[in-house]
Design a protein around this motif. Structure first.
Motif, PDB file in Angstrom:
ATOM      1  N   PHE A  97      74.881  70.054  28.069  1.00 53.45           N
ATOM      2  CA  PHE A  97      74.175  71.334  28.112  1.00 53.45           C
ATOM      3  C   PHE A  97      72.704  71.148  28.464  1.00 53.45           C
ATOM      4  N   GLY A  98      72.072  70.153  27.867  1.00 55.96           N
ATOM      5  CA  GLY A  98      70.627  70.001  27.965  1.00 55.96           C
ATOM      6  C   GLY A  98      70.091  69.638  29.334  1.00 55.96           C
ATOM      7  N   ASP A  99      70.955  69.156  30.242  1.00 55.19           N
ATOM      8  CA  ASP A  99      70.473  68.848  31.587  1.00 55.19           C
ATOM      9  C   ASP A  99      70.284  70.094  32.439  1.00 55.19           C
ATOM     10  N   TYR A 100      70.925  71.200  32.040  1.00 56.57           N
ATOM     11  CA  TYR A 100      70.823  72.421  32.843  1.00 56.57           C
ATOM     12  C   TYR A 100      70.040  73.518  32.138  1.00 56.57           C
ATOM     13  N   PHE A 101      70.246  73.665  30.843  1.00 60.12           N
ATOM     14  CA  PHE A 101      69.492  74.621  30.034  1.00 60.12           C
ATOM     15  C   PHE A 101      68.602  73.880  29.052  1.00 60.12           C
ATOM     16  N   THR A 102      67.416  74.418  28.834  1.00 60.77           N
ATOM     17  CA  THR A 102      66.549  73.868  27.799  1.00 60.77           C
ATOM     18  C   THR A 102      65.974  75.007  26.974  1.00 60.77           C
ATOM     19  N   PRO A 103      65.905  74.854  25.632  1.00 64.47           N
ATOM     20  CA  PRO A 103      65.285  75.894  24.812  1.00 64.47           C
ATOM     21  C   PRO A 103      63.804  76.046  25.131  1.00 64.47           C
ATOM     22  N   ALA A 104      63.331  77.265  25.140  1.00 67.62           N
ATOM     23  CA  ALA A 104      61.930  77.550  25.461  1.00 67.62           C
ATOM     24  C   ALA A 104      61.016  77.061  24.338  1.00 67.62           C
ATOM     25  N   SER A 105      59.804  76.623  24.704  1.00 66.92           N
ATOM     26  CA  SER A 105      58.846  76.136  23.711  1.00 66.92           C
ATOM     27  C   SER A 105      57.414  76.576  24.037  1.00 66.92           C
ATOM     28  N   TRP A 106      57.257  77.658  24.798  1.00 71.18           N
ATOM     29  CA  TRP A 106      55.929  78.121  25.179  1.00 71.18           C
ATOM     30  C   TRP A 106      55.537  79.318  24.310  1.00 71.18           C
ATOM     31  N   SER A 107      54.298  79.755  24.457  1.00 73.80           N
ATOM     32  CA  SER A 107      53.805  80.864  23.647  1.00 73.80           C
ATOM     33  C   SER A 107      52.913  81.770  24.482  1.00 73.80           C
ATOM     34  N   ASN A 108      52.703  82.994  23.986  1.00 72.95           N
ATOM     35  CA  ASN A 108      51.760  83.948  24.575  1.00 72.95           C
ATOM     36  C   ASN A 108      50.821  84.453  23.491  1.00 72.95           C
ATOM     37  N   ASN A 109      49.549  84.519  23.812  1.00 75.60           N
ATOM     38  CA  ASN A 109      48.583  85.092  22.882  1.00 75.60           C
ATOM     39  C   ASN A 109      48.699  86.614  22.861  1.00 75.60           C
ATOM     40  N   ALA A 110      48.212  87.220  21.811  1.00 74.19           N
ATOM     41  CA  ALA A 110      48.184  88.682  21.719  1.00 74.19           C
ATOM     42  C   ALA A 110      47.203  89.241  22.741  1.00 74.19           C
ATOM     43  N   SER A 111      47.482  90.475  23.202  1.00 76.05           N
ATOM     44  CA  SER A 111      46.610  91.147  24.156  1.00 76.05           C
ATOM     45  C   SER A 111      46.632  92.636  23.834  1.00 76.05           C
ATOM     46  N   GLU A 112      45.865  93.403  24.591  1.00 75.85           N
ATOM     47  CA  GLU A 112      45.842  94.844  24.359  1.00 75.85           C
ATOM     48  C   GLU A 112      47.211  95.465  24.607  1.00 75.85           C
ATOM     49  N   ALA A 113      47.869  95.030  25.688  1.00 74.41           N
ATOM     50  CA  ALA A 113      49.185  95.585  26.021  1.00 74.41           C
ATOM     51  C   ALA A 113      50.293  95.014  25.143  1.00 74.41           C
ATOM     52  N   ALA A 114      50.124  93.766  24.698  1.00 78.91           N
ATOM     53  CA  ALA A 114      51.121  93.086  23.862  1.00 78.91           C
ATOM     54  C   ALA A 114      50.402  92.602  22.604  1.00 78.91           C
ATOM     55  N   PRO A 115      50.284  93.443  21.592  1.00 73.16           N
ATOM     56  CA  PRO A 115      49.396  93.156  20.463  1.00 73.16           C
ATOM     57  C   PRO A 115      49.880  92.096  19.489  1.00 73.16           C
ATOM     58  N   VAL A 116      51.086  91.586  19.657  1.00 74.81           N
ATOM     59  CA  VAL A 116      51.609  90.576  18.742  1.00 74.81           C
ATOM     60  C   VAL A 116      51.799  89.264  19.504  1.00 74.81           C
ATOM     61  N   ALA A 117      51.169  88.193  19.030  1.00 72.29           N
ATOM     62  CA  ALA A 117      51.360  86.877  19.632  1.00 72.29           C
ATOM     63  C   ALA A 117      52.825  86.474  19.537  1.00 72.29           C
ATOM     64  N   MET A 118      53.289  85.728  20.519  1.00 71.17           N
ATOM     65  CA  MET A 118      54.689  85.346  20.606  1.00 71.17           C
ATOM     66  C   MET A 118      54.788  83.835  20.710  1.00 71.17           C
ATOM     67  N   VAL A 119      55.579  83.207  19.825  1.00 74.75           N
ATOM     68  CA  VAL A 119      55.712  81.751  19.788  1.00 74.75           C
ATOM     69  C   VAL A 119      57.197  81.390  19.799  1.00 74.75           C
ATOM     70  N   ASN A 120      57.665  80.737  20.854  1.00 78.12           N
ATOM     71  CA  ASN A 120      59.042  80.270  20.917  1.00 78.12           C
ATOM     72  C   ASN A 120      59.218  79.021  20.060  1.00 78.12           C
TER      73      ASN A 120
END
Length: 366
Positions: A97-120
Motif C-alpha cells: 500500500f505504502g508505495d502508492y498511497f501515503t498518509p498526509a503529514s502537512w498542515s495549514n495555519n489559520a487565516s481569515e477565510a479558514a479560521p481554524v488551523a489544520m494539522v494532519n
C-alpha cells in the motif's frame, strides 16, 4: 510540516515543465495490474480505456500480522499540534500500500477565510473493524481541539495521473463541520471532487470541479452541484452514514459522478487538464465550505476498498489495447474481454526542472 499551498506550487512546477525528458515513474504497488490485461475500462463507462489498475481491498487483510490485536488509536489531544505521530500500522509503510498511497503529514495555519488551523496526523489513519468477526476497513479521522483541527488524508505518490476512474466503497459519520473528499488535485484551479459534508442532509453528496469562485470571490454556480444518494434501482434514498460506492470519472473534457453504479451527473465545466495526484481526505478548517466543528467534535471516514484505473502523462498517446478488462462493480476484479481500442491520453513531457523537483517533492512528503 508543509502547507497545502506550498505543495500545490510544487505540483504546478511539475505540471508546467512539459518538454525535453520523461519523468521517471514512482514505484507502484506490486498488485497494481493484472497480467492478462493490457488495458482496463471502468464498469458503467466503456468510452475510456486505461493502462493501469490498482485495487486495495482492506477487507482481505484479516489474516495479516498487522491486522491482529487491533485497537483504535486515541484521538489527538491539544499537545499534539505538530503532526509528527508515527504510523499506526506497518501496513501504511509497506510496498503493498505504502508505495502508492501515503498518509498526509502537512498542515495549514489559520487565516481569515479558514479560521481554524489544520494539522494532519498519521495517528488519524488506522485499520479497524466493527466487531471481532467483521472484516477490516480503513478509517480516516478528524477531531476538533481548542486551537486546531486534527485531520487526515491519503495522497498518491504518483503525481502524473492523466485521466482516471476513481472508485471507493465508504461511509461517513460524526459531528457537523467535516468534509470527506475523494479528488484529483494539482492546484485549487485544477481539481475535481466528490465530497460529503457532515453539515449536509445525509442523502446529499457534492460534485465539484474547481475553481468554485471567480477572481472577485463570487461563487461560480456551475462549479458545485449537490447530488442525491440512491440505491441500485434508483428508487430508495440512501445515507452517507451507510456503505455506498462512490465513483469519479475524470475524462477528456468531462467529469462524471456515480453513486452505487448509478450515473448522477456529468459536467464539462472545470474539468482538469493537467497531470495530477489523487487524494482521499477528511478535514475541516472552520471555513464556509465544511463549517466550523464544535470543540470536542469528531468525525470518521471508513473505507472498505479503493479501486483505480488510470493513465499517466508519461504514456504514449494512441496505444492499442489487445486485451481489454472491465472492472466488475461488485466483485472488484478485472473481467477480461476480447476487444481493442485506443487509449485516450494527452502526451505530456517533463523537463530537467521536473527531474530536479521530483526528489524534493518525495523528501517533503515524508
Amino acid at each position: 510540516m508543509q502547507s497545502r499551498s506550498s505543495r500545490g506550487l510544487l505540483l504546478s512546477f511539475l505540471a508546467l515543465a512539459n518538454s525535453e525528458q520523461c519523468l521517471a515513474a514512482p514505484p507502484l504497488a506490486p498488485a497494481s495490474t493484472t497480467p492478462e490485461c493490457s488495458c482496463y475500462q471502468a464498469a458503467g463507462n466503456k468510452e475510456a480505456l486505461f493502462l493501469n489498475h490498482s485495487f486495495y481491498d482492506f477487507r482481505s487483510l484479516g489474516n495479516e500480522t498487522f491486522a491482529s490485536n487491533l485497537t483504535t488509536p486515541p484521538a489527538i489531544d491539544e499537545t499534539q499540534d505538530r503532526g509528527i505521530e508515527p504510523f499506526t500500522s506497518l501496513f501504511f509503510d509497506t510496498g503493498f500500500f505504502g508505495d502508492y498511497f501515503t498518509p498526509a503529514s502537512w498542515s495549514n495555519n489559520a487565516s481569515e477565510a479558514a479560521p481554524v488551523a489544520m494539522v494532519n496526523s498519521h495517528q488519524n489513519v488506522y485499520l479497524a473493524r466493527d466487531s471481532p468477526e467483521a472484516p477490516l476497513h480503513l478509517t480516516l479521522r478528524t477531531n476538533r481541539l481548542p486551537s486546531f483541527q486534527s485531520t487526515s488524508g491519503l495522497e498518491t505518490t504518483e503525481l502524473a495521473h492523466m485521466y482516471a476512474s476513481i472508485h471507493i466503497r465508504a461511509r461517513v459519520s460524526g459531528s457537523p463541520g467535516a468534509c470527506a473528499g475523494m479528488f484529483t488535485y494539482l492546484t485549487d484551479e485544477q481539481e475535481s471532487d466528490i465530497e460529503i459534508l457532515t453539515r449536509d442532509e445525509r442523502n446529499t453528496v457534492r460534485a465539484t470541479n474547481q475553481p468554485g469562485v471567480d477572481p472577485n470571490g463570487k461563487v461560480i454556480p456551475e462549479a458545485s452541484t449537490p447530488i442525491t444518494i440512491t440505491q441500485p434501482g434508483g428508487s430508495d434514498v440512501g445515507s452517507w452514514t451507510e456503505w455506498n460506492d462512490y465513483q469519479l470519472n475524470w475524462l477528456p473534457g468531462r467529469s462524471e459522478w456515480l453513486i452505487n453504479g448509478i450515473s448522477k451527473l456529468n459536467k464539462t465545466y472545470g474539468v482538469p487538464t493537467q497531470p495530477s495526484n489523487i487524494q482521499i481526505r477528511l478535514w475541516s478548517d472552520g471555513s464556509q465550505w465544511p463549517g466550523n466543528m464544535t470543540v470536542g467534535g469528531l468525525a470518521t471516514l471508513d473505507i472498505e476498498w479503493i479501486d483505480l484505473v488510470y493513465n499517466t502523462s508519461r504514456e504514449a498517446p494512441g496505444a492499442t489495447c489487445e486485451r481489454v478488462c472491465t472492472i466488475d462493480n461488485f466483485a472488484r476484479d478485472p473481467r477480461p474481454q476480447t476487444a481493442s481500442g485506443t487509449v485516450r491520453n494527452i502526451p505530456m513531457r517533463a523537463s530537467v526542472l521536473a527531474l530536479v523537483l521530483w526528489p524534493l517533492w518525495a523528501a517533503i512528503s515524508l
